[in-house]
Design a protein around this motif. Sequence first.
Motif, PDB file in Angstrom:
ATOM      1  N   TYR A   1      27.203  46.996  35.710  1.00  0.00           N
ATOM      2  CA  TYR A   1      28.365  46.111  35.630  1.00  0.00           C
ATOM      3  C   TYR A   1      29.646  46.895  35.345  1.00  0.00           C
ATOM      4  N   VAL A   2      29.575  47.769  34.325  1.00  0.00           N
ATOM      5  CA  VAL A   2      30.766  48.547  33.973  1.00  0.00           C
ATOM      6  C   VAL A   2      31.185  49.429  35.145  1.00  0.00           C
ATOM      7  N   TRP A   3      30.209  50.061  35.761  1.00  0.00           N
ATOM      8  CA  TRP A   3      30.505  50.928  36.910  1.00  0.00           C
ATOM      9  C   TRP A   3      31.163  50.135  38.035  1.00  0.00           C
ATOM     10  N   LEU A   4      30.587  48.978  38.332  1.00  0.00           N
ATOM     11  CA  LEU A   4      31.058  48.157  39.451  1.00  0.00           C
ATOM     12  C   LEU A   4      32.524  47.772  39.274  1.00  0.00           C
ATOM     13  N   PHE A   5      32.860  47.281  38.080  1.00  0.00           N
ATOM     14  CA  PHE A   5      34.217  46.779  37.893  1.00  0.00           C
ATOM     15  C   PHE A   5      35.239  47.887  37.695  1.00  0.00           C
ATOM     16  N   ARG A   6      34.766  49.072  37.309  1.00  0.00           N
ATOM     17  CA  ARG A   6      35.718  50.162  37.148  1.00  0.00           C
ATOM     18  C   ARG A   6      35.938  50.911  38.449  1.00  0.00           C
ATOM     19  N   SER A   7      35.047  50.720  39.401  1.00  0.00           N
ATOM     20  CA  SER A   7      35.207  51.525  40.618  1.00  0.00           C
ATOM     21  C   SER A   7      35.614  50.709  41.839  1.00  0.00           C
ATOM     22  N   THR A   8      36.019  49.456  41.611  1.00  0.00           N
ATOM     23  CA  THR A   8      36.558  48.684  42.734  1.00  0.00           C
ATOM     24  C   THR A   8      37.909  48.106  42.329  1.00  0.00           C
ATOM     25  N   PRO A   9      38.812  47.900  43.300  1.00  0.00           N
ATOM     26  CA  PRO A   9      40.155  47.393  42.954  1.00  0.00           C
ATOM     27  C   PRO A   9      40.100  45.953  42.444  1.00  0.00           C
ATOM     28  N   LEU A  10      40.947  45.675  41.498  1.00  0.00           N
ATOM     29  CA  LEU A  10      41.014  44.335  40.915  1.00  0.00           C
ATOM     30  C   LEU A  10      41.345  43.276  41.978  1.00  0.00           C
ATOM     31  N   LEU A  11      42.242  43.623  42.883  1.00  0.00           N
ATOM     32  CA  LEU A  11      42.634  42.667  43.922  1.00  0.00           C
ATOM     33  C   LEU A  11      41.424  42.293  44.791  1.00  0.00           C
ATOM     34  N   VAL A  12      40.622  43.298  45.126  1.00  0.00           N
ATOM     35  CA  VAL A  12      39.421  43.050  45.931  1.00  0.00           C
ATOM     36  C   VAL A  12      38.449  42.160  45.150  1.00  0.00           C
ATOM     37  N   GLN A  13      38.317  42.427  43.844  1.00  0.00           N
ATOM     38  CA  GLN A  13      37.437  41.597  43.002  1.00  0.00           C
ATOM     39  C   GLN A  13      37.893  40.137  43.024  1.00  0.00           C
ATOM     40  N   LEU A  14      39.214  39.937  42.909  1.00  0.00           N
ATOM     41  CA  LEU A  14      39.751  38.563  42.934  1.00  0.00           C
ATOM     42  C   LEU A  14      39.425  37.876  44.258  1.00  0.00           C
TER      43      LEU A  14
ATOM     44  N   VAL B   1      48.626  41.804  31.284  1.00  0.00           N
ATOM     45  CA  VAL B   1      49.787  40.937  31.496  1.00  0.00           C
ATOM     46  C   VAL B   1      50.344  41.167  32.894  1.00  0.00           C
ATOM     47  N   LYS B   2      50.494  42.436  33.244  1.00  0.00           N
ATOM     48  CA  LYS B   2      51.100  42.760  34.539  1.00  0.00           C
ATOM     49  C   LYS B   2      50.123  42.505  35.691  1.00  0.00           C
ATOM     50  N   ASP B   3      48.830  42.763  35.423  1.00  0.00           N
ATOM     51  CA  ASP B   3      47.840  42.560  36.488  1.00  0.00           C
ATOM     52  C   ASP B   3      47.689  41.099  36.879  1.00  0.00           C
ATOM     53  N   THR B   4      48.057  40.192  35.971  1.00  0.00           N
ATOM     54  CA  THR B   4      47.912  38.775  36.346  1.00  0.00           C
ATOM     55  C   THR B   4      48.822  38.422  37.519  1.00  0.00           C
ATOM     56  N   SER B   5      49.807  39.289  37.830  1.00  0.00           N
ATOM     57  CA  SER B   5      50.645  39.020  39.009  1.00  0.00           C
ATOM     58  C   SER B   5      49.783  38.990  40.274  1.00  0.00           C
ATOM     59  N   LEU B   6      48.641  39.683  40.233  1.00  0.00           N
ATOM     60  CA  LEU B   6      47.737  39.666  41.395  1.00  0.00           C
ATOM     61  C   LEU B   6      47.158  38.274  41.635  1.00  0.00           C
ATOM     62  N   ALA B   7      47.173  37.433  40.589  1.00  0.00           N
ATOM     63  CA  ALA B   7      46.622  36.093  40.738  1.00  0.00           C
ATOM     64  C   ALA B   7      47.415  35.275  41.754  1.00  0.00           C
ATOM     65  N   SER B   8      48.653  35.727  42.040  1.00  0.00           N
ATOM     66  CA  SER B   8      49.450  35.026  43.059  1.00  0.00           C
ATOM     67  C   SER B   8      48.715  35.031  44.399  1.00  0.00           C
ATOM     68  N   SER B   9      47.938  36.085  44.626  1.00  0.00           N
ATOM     69  CA  SER B   9      47.257  36.198  45.920  1.00  0.00           C
ATOM     70  C   SER B   9      46.076  35.240  46.041  1.00  0.00           C
ATOM     71  N   ILE B  10      45.640  34.635  44.931  1.00  0.00           N
ATOM     72  CA  ILE B  10      44.602  33.602  45.054  1.00  0.00           C
ATOM     73  C   ILE B  10      45.188  32.238  44.672  1.00  0.00           C
ATOM     74  N   THR B  11      46.422  32.045  45.061  1.00  0.00           N
ATOM     75  CA  THR B  11      47.109  30.741  44.992  1.00  0.00           C
ATOM     76  C   THR B  11      47.447  30.232  43.595  1.00  0.00           C
ATOM     77  N   ILE B  12      47.373  31.084  42.575  1.00  0.00           N
ATOM     78  CA  ILE B  12      47.766  30.615  41.243  1.00  0.00           C
ATOM     79  C   ILE B  12      49.284  30.689  41.101  1.00  0.00           C
ATOM     80  N   LEU B  13      49.873  29.639  40.596  1.00  0.00           N
ATOM     81  CA  LEU B  13      51.332  29.548  40.525  1.00  0.00           C
ATOM     82  C   LEU B  13      51.886  30.262  39.301  1.00  0.00           C
ATOM     83  N   GLU B  14      51.537  31.532  39.145  1.00  0.00           N
ATOM     84  CA  GLU B  14      52.070  32.253  37.984  1.00  0.00           C
ATOM     85  C   GLU B  14      53.461  32.775  38.319  1.00  0.00           C
ATOM     86  N   MET B  15      54.052  33.560  37.432  1.00  0.00           N
ATOM     87  CA  MET B  15      55.461  33.943  37.553  1.00  0.00           C
ATOM     88  C   MET B  15      55.825  34.600  38.884  1.00  0.00           C
ATOM     89  N   PHE B  16      54.973  35.530  39.313  1.00  0.00           N
ATOM     90  CA  PHE B  16      55.316  36.285  40.508  1.00  0.00           C
ATOM     91  C   PHE B  16      55.300  35.372  41.725  1.00  0.00           C
TER      92      PHE B  16
END
Lengths: 231, 244
Positions: A66-79, A165-180
């Motif tokens: 689990y640790v390996w998987l999440f550390r070696s793939t991009p967060l955006l791809v995970q989302l 905090v800053k990474d949550t801006s990626l949530a915009s790409s899965i339709t979440i209406l956050e700040m970005f």
Amino acid sequence: MWNTIVNSTPEIFWAGIKFTIPLTLISFAIGFVIAVVTALVRTSTPKGNPVVAGLWGLLKLFLSFYVWLFRSTPLLVQLFIVFFGLPNIGIQFDAFSAGIITFSLNTGAYCSETVRGAISSIPDSQWEAAYSIGMTYRQVLFRIVFPQALRVALPPLSNSFIGLVKDTSLASSITILEMFMVSQQIAAKNYEPLLMYSIVAVVYAVFCTVLSVAQHYLERYMSRYVQVTGE
Amino acid sequence: MIKLEHVDKQFADHHALNDINVEFPEHETTVILGPSGAGKSTLLRSLNLLERPQSGIYQINDEKVDFSQELSTSQILRVRRKTGMVFQSWNLFPHLTILQNITEGPIHVLKQSKQEAEANATKLLQQVGLDGTQHRYPSQLSGGQQQRISICRALAMDPEYILFDEPTSALDPELEAQVLHVLLTLAQSKQSMIVVTHNMEFARRVATKIIFVEDGKVEFDGTPSEFFDHPTDRIHAFLNGMQF
Ligand SMILES: Nc1ncnc2c1ncn2[C@@H]1O[C@H](COP(=O)(O)OP(=O)(O)OP(=O)(O)O)[C@@H](O)[C@H]1O
Ligand SMILES: [Mg+2]
């Protein structure tokens, strides 16, 4: 221009209060619990019963994966996998839950290494001293080891927190209406992308600065027992 | 009374305790002597179950431990309740104040009330001459003071035996004297103690019984006067080696 700023800043800020901050706080809280549990399982070995020991070994293997998987793939791809991909095999989440799940697991993976390092930085002699006054494993952990380990882990944990905090801006790409996302939408309407993205950048900076200041005081409090200069 | 029968401890590449048979009488001070690497610490730590021998019987008052069996958690906790430990490098809890260091066990293990534990801690601090340090942190005290605090921490649990592993080896002579003075007072008050030390003067003056350990075996078990006044050749060599 002044009007644009005055009109859109509250809207962006409000998106921060409604989505960015809850996403960050909830994900970090869950991620931290995942991190502590993962670190504890990975640093301990139960004695005795071979069946238990075997299962424990499997669990450790799974957590390392689990640790390996999440550390070696991009967060955006995970989302994208969690929100757009999993429905293909019948697992469906609304956008906010998909965000929380992904951010928590991602934070958990990173912070588990931090927590593991911090716990093993507490010398065995502290465990022994606590055991010698009759404490149980849990008491030693919660009363003696964690408070000291937290001090060690605080700077890297704060880094992860501010990063989140800053990474949550990626949530915009899965339709979440956050700040970005909100600033993107406004920019699309008023054709002021430079201004809109600058405003959202400033709001992120304000949030992160508040956190850094809080970190500073927390660090000072947690180091109250450490002698910096000689006597 | 503590009694060990046929106690054996094997590390991966070292036989640290080899068929130990020995008794530690109550209300007396037994001093364990021996060269470095002899197994003194291993022996002492076994009594607190910080070290687990592979075989042998360990009896402490009404509690009997068979090292060849799996020990239950409750049994381990019962034995630790009867034995306090003072470490060479004191190992106080750095994140707790002096008062909290002493009351941690009484409050959370013995379930004493905070007031009771704190009143008792203050009494103990007075006994070791450190009243007034309650609200300081360990890092603000000298080694000798910290070691006296760690003795208070052990005493606060009201153990049947207190085990000392070279309590003064990390201290300057002046600070060592302060700690030895506390030990002497404890010995005079008939506290049951087992002390590993390299301080021969302490052994000669305070011990009621001497155990000499070498290569994991008990090579001598008797009174200080026998040990110091009628030494065997081996003990004679050991005692000479302690001087320059
Ligand atoms: N955890 C361990 N693993 C392997 N060997 C060990 C371990 N602990 C101790 N030993 C070995 O067991 C022997 C006895 O060690 P012990 O610490 O009991 O000696 P000691 O008499 O207390 O020595 P000193 O006076 O130097 O403190 C030594 O040879 C040591 O190297
Ligand atoms: Mg030793």
